[in-house]
Design an enzyme around this catalytic site. Structure first.
Site, PDB file in Angstrom:
ATOM      1  N   LYS A   1       0.862  -1.173   0.000  1.00 55.72           N
ATOM      2  CA  LYS A   1       0.000   0.000   0.000  1.00 55.72           C
ATOM      3  C   LYS A   1       0.908   1.235   0.000  1.00 55.72           C
ATOM      4  O   LYS A   1       1.951   1.239   0.666  1.00 55.72           O
ATOM      5  CB  LYS A   1      -0.825  -0.048   1.302  1.00 55.72           C
ATOM      6  CG  LYS A   1      -2.081   0.765   1.241  1.00 55.72           C
ATOM      7  CD  LYS A   1      -2.897   0.568   2.495  1.00 55.72           C
ATOM      8  CE  LYS A   1      -3.737   1.819   2.671  1.00 55.72           C
ATOM      9  NZ  LYS A   1      -4.632   1.778   3.778  1.00 55.72           N
TER      10      LYS A   1
ATOM     11  N   LYS B   1       3.124   6.816   3.718  1.00 50.47           N
ATOM     12  CA  LYS B   1       4.216   7.675   4.169  1.00 50.47           C
ATOM     13  C   LYS B   1       5.186   6.882   5.046  1.00 50.47           C
ATOM     14  O   LYS B   1       6.401   7.019   4.935  1.00 50.47           O
ATOM     15  CB  LYS B   1       3.619   8.804   5.015  1.00 50.47           C
ATOM     16  CG  LYS B   1       3.844  10.163   4.418  1.00 50.47           C
ATOM     17  CD  LYS B   1       3.300  11.162   5.396  1.00 50.47           C
ATOM     18  CE  LYS B   1       3.705  12.551   5.053  1.00 50.47           C
ATOM     19  NZ  LYS B   1       3.103  13.525   5.945  1.00 50.47           N
TER      20      LYS B   1
END
Ligand code: MSP
Length: 488
Positions: free
Chosen positions: A305, A308
């Protein structure tokens, strides 16, 4: 009054401004841009709206973390979206900011309609809320740790006074409309998903929050802030200057001209909001339903996925820096399969750029320019050998079908077939060896026809590079540049 069927309205979601734009936002937006450009080329009046979702706790908390007011923080991130879309040649008709007055007016009016028509009531909401999703979440949707599976975070437990929308009364109506394709949901797997969900039964939903501070208050109860999703969905009407104002001439009224939307473009993560809640809201106030909701898949980066924390976020800025504007648009659209989940990587994007753009398109173009210079070809008559015309027509037909089915990556593959064909045609005819000037003229005329045709198709994807290709054609004259041009 204009006929609706000459008009075309396409939308993207409004992206949260809790962080800067990333590849996910870019993909949906460039897809919308390409479809809008395509329809425009086909003679439609098009309206393409996009924008940002600026309210709610998710944004408020991101602003706090950055030590800024939510408005200042939203201003900053919104302008990052505006700047990067401009850089990427995203030709939107309107960019909606939910903090704008225009939107507030539209939300007020819509909510008042819902209330007047008796679809709202006061109640107590008791349950879970995931701030990451900005959504109320059921216990059955949590993972084994009790976390929201999308955000890997424990949802909040809330109990507060809210206003509710009578969503449950629309269950049967929605099932019928979706089954009969009056409200098209594509791809088919998404339609099945929505129908499956609807069959489980619908509960009324809360449309306001008491504990949230950053948002649009309910027009009749200032202690309540409109639930961020409810107001965000209304943006599709804000874009068309909803509500009606007497001072606007009816012929200029965008809602009249463009509603219902032809396509709401989204990804599968926000399907329920668009395919269930939004249509129910529209049914409640008596507006037509959008014609189609197209939910593309999700993508992962190297199997993960995009996040950050993992440090694997790809930003549109990085893409433009590496591939240029048209290169970034092309590589992303060629690599991502809209109706499935796709795994992508920098390596895949680079290969796509090198193989398709640098080698196939760029080299064909340079090769032809050199040959035109050598053979001193100045005239360009539009003669194309019959068999070549057949190939061009076939590819064009396939290209159109794929675009209409929102299979842009397949449409792009069709254009690559033209370049493959062009290269093998040149390898066979070998104009660089041929002494017969008439024969060479024919070969090059055919070749330029193929090239120009491919450029016409690719215009919507690469508006600038194709302009460079098409610039060397003026009526039936070929303006061959003195020096060779390296497109990529
Ligand atoms: N603000 C809401 C939408 C309100 S619309 C009335 C929202 N915002 S979001 O910033 O989370 O954007 C979600 C959208 O971004 C997805 O539907 C999709 O268009 C795009 N994507 C974000 N990440 C993505 C992927 N990893 N893969 C594919 N699309 C992605 O939800």
């Amino acid at each position: 009054m204009q006929e609706k069927n000459t008009n075309f309205f396409i939308t993207t979601p409004l992206y949260y401004v809790n962080d800067k734009p990333h590849l996910g936002h870019f993909y949906t937006t460039v897809l919308g841009d390409v479809l809008a450009r395509y329809k425009k080329e086909q003679g439609f009046n098009t309206f393409f709206s996009t924008g940002v979702d600026e309210h709610g706790n998710k944004i408020d908390n991101a602003a706090k973390k950055a030590g800024q007011s939510p408005q200042a923080f939203s201003d900053k991130i919104s302008s990052q979206f505006i700047d990067i879309w401009q850089r990427l040649n995203i030709n939107y008709s309107d960019f909606i900011r939910t903090t704008g007055d225009k939107h507030k007016k539209s939300v007020f009016y819509f909510l008042k309609q819902l209330k007047n028509k008796d679809y709202l009531y006061e109640g107590i909401y008791k349950g879970l809320y995931c701030e990451g999703c900005e959504t109320f979440i059921q216990e059955t949707e949590l993972d084994e740790k009790g976390f929201c599976p999308n955000h890997n975070k424990k949802p909040e437990n809330i109990k507060e006074k809210n206003w509710f929308f009578k969503l449950s009364v629309f269950q049967e109506k929605l099932i019928l409309l979706i089954k009969n394709n009056k409200l098209k949901i594509e791809p088919d797997a998404r339609k099945k998903e929505v129908l499956g969900f609807l069959k489980q039964g619908l509960k009324d939903i809360s449309i306001s929050r008491e504990s949230v501070k950053w948002g649009i208050p309910l027009p009749w109860d200032k202690s309540q802030i409109t639930y961020v999703w409810i107001e965000a969905l209304i943006n599709y009407l804000t874009a068309l200057d909803y509500p009606w104002e007497k001072k606007i001439q009816i012929s200029n009224y965008k809602l009249q001209k463009y509603w219902p939307a032809d396509i709401h473009l989204i990804a599968k993560d926000i399907l329920k909001f668009h395919a269930i809640i939004w249509p129910a809201m529209l049914l409640a106030i008596g507006l037509d339903l959008p014609k189609k909701i197209f939910a593309h898949g999700f993508f992962t980066i190297n199997g993960h996925k995009m996040s950050k924390t993992l440090g694997n976020v790809i930003t549109p800025e990085e893409l433009v820096d590496k591939f240029g504007v048209d290169g970034a648009r092309y590589a992303v659209l060629a690599e991502i399969i809209a109706d499935k989940d796709t795994d992508i990587s920098w390596e895949k994007l680079e290969n796509r750029y090198n193989n398709d753009l640098k080698n196939n398109i760029g080299n064909s173009f340079s090769r032809l320019i050199v040959l035109a210079q050598k053979n001193n070809i100045k005239e360009f008559n539009c003669f194309v050998s019959k068999n070549i015309k057949v190939i061009i027509n076939e590819i064009t037909k396939n290209f159109n079908t794929q675009i209409n089915n929102i299979n842009i990556f397949l449409a792009i593959q069709e254009t690559q077939k033209l370049f493959n064909f062009l290269n093998s045609y040149l390898d066979q005819t070998k104009p660089w060896q041929e002494k017969d000037t008439e024969k060479n003229k024919e070969t090059l005329t055919n070749s330029f026809n193929i090239l120009f045709h491919a450029a016409e198709l690719l215009k919507i994807i690469m508006p600038e590079k194709t302009k460079i290709i098409l610039k060397i054609k003026k009526g039936n004259k070929l303006i061959t540049p003195e020096k060779n041009i390296h497109l990529f």
